[in-house]
Design an enzyme around this catalytic site. Sequence first.
Site, PDB file in Angstrom:
ATOM      1  N   GLY A  46       0.874  -1.487   0.577  1.00 51.77           N
ATOM      2  CA  GLY A  46      -0.283   0.166   0.123  1.00 51.77           C
ATOM      3  C   GLY A  46       0.731   1.689  -0.304  1.00 51.77           C
ATOM      4  O   GLY A  46       2.515   1.080   0.072  1.00 51.77           O
ATOM      5  N   GLN A  51       2.858  10.326   1.196  1.00 52.16           N
ATOM      6  CA  GLN A  51       4.254   9.426   1.286  1.00 52.16           C
ATOM      7  C   GLN A  51       5.286   9.891   0.094  1.00 52.16           C
ATOM      8  O   GLN A  51       6.364   8.869   0.413  1.00 52.16           O
ATOM      9  CB  GLN A  51       4.230   7.791   1.176  1.00 52.16           C
ATOM     10  N   CYS A  93       5.092  -0.357   7.760  1.00 51.54           N
ATOM     11  CA  CYS A  93       5.179   0.886   6.399  1.00 51.54           C
ATOM     12  C   CYS A  93       6.319   1.276   5.494  1.00 51.54           C
ATOM     13  O   CYS A  93       7.361   1.645   5.756  1.00 51.54           O
ATOM     14  CB  CYS A  93       4.576   2.183   7.536  1.00 51.54           C
ATOM     15  N   LEU A  94       5.756   1.791   4.246  1.00 48.60           N
ATOM     16  CA  LEU A  94       7.276   1.776   3.525  1.00 48.60           C
ATOM     17  C   LEU A  94       7.857   3.225   3.794  1.00 48.60           C
ATOM     18  O   LEU A  94       9.326   3.555   3.953  1.00 48.60           O
ATOM     19  CB  LEU A  94       6.887   2.466   2.184  1.00 48.60           C
ATOM     20  N   HIS A 135      -4.791   1.493   7.272  1.00 48.86           N
ATOM     21  CA  HIS A 135      -3.301   2.321   7.250  1.00 48.86           C
ATOM     22  C   HIS A 135      -3.169   2.935   6.430  1.00 48.86           C
ATOM     23  O   HIS A 135      -3.045   4.234   6.813  1.00 48.86           O
ATOM     24  CB  HIS A 135      -2.448   1.159   7.234  1.00 48.86           C
ATOM     25  N   GLU A 136      -3.854   3.342   5.003  1.00 48.83           N
ATOM     26  CA  GLU A 136      -3.683   3.987   3.932  1.00 48.83           C
ATOM     27  C   GLU A 136      -4.130   5.388   4.840  1.00 48.83           C
ATOM     28  O   GLU A 136      -4.398   6.369   4.156  1.00 48.83           O
ATOM     29  CB  GLU A 136      -3.661   3.204   2.979  1.00 48.83           C
ATOM     30  N   HIS A 139      -3.190   7.742   6.743  1.00 46.56           N
ATOM     31  CA  HIS A 139      -2.049   8.505   5.807  1.00 46.56           C
ATOM     32  C   HIS A 139      -1.946   9.471   5.359  1.00 46.56           C
ATOM     33  O   HIS A 139      -1.453  10.933   6.149  1.00 46.56           O
ATOM     34  CB  HIS A 139      -1.323   8.130   5.023  1.00 46.56           C
TER      35      HIS A 139
HETATM   36 NI    NI Z   1       2.078   3.425   5.700  1.00 44.49          NI
END
Ligand code: NI
Length: 172
Positions: A46, A51, A93-94, A135-136, A139
């Site tokens: 994701g 991000q 998470c990236l 999660h996304e 963000h």
């Molecule tokens: Ni993330």
Amino acid sequence: MAVLEILKYPDPRLRQVAKPLEQVTDETRKIVESMAETMYAANGCGLAAPQVGIDSRIFVIDAAGEGEPSDLRVFINPEIVKTEGGLTWEEGCLSFPGATEEIRRAERVTVKALDQFGNPFELQADGLLAIAIQHENDHLNGVLMIDKLNALRRRLVSRKVSRALQEEASQS
Ligand code: NI
């Protein structure tokens, strides 16, 4: 299409509340393509627009399991309209390289959003897809997985991330 740079914690841009899109255009589709390419290049499941420094309410998810065909889903101006149940899931998470943490989430969600052609859809999700949507979506509101942890875990995660970034920098 381009692979974009992924912002890492504690970049302050990760804390901004992203703006809704007024219209879904060719430009939006270009952004979505680049986001998908960036997510796949980083082996993520994701990625949210903030991000990659884009101030828009967009995220992409591919929750297909290993060996399954890819299943790219695009969410524009998403809204989680219903949550049910609860569970703990090991999340990464990236923007937090080197860290995975157990986080408490709803088990099932219903989300309304637009796709990359501007068409509205409603989706009920469970499993990894439901976790990734939550999660996304966080963000887009400047909320990060570290916010769900206690003070001790937050310090540990913060240390893990800075160590991973140092290692990355020394290798390049
Ligand atoms: Ni993330």
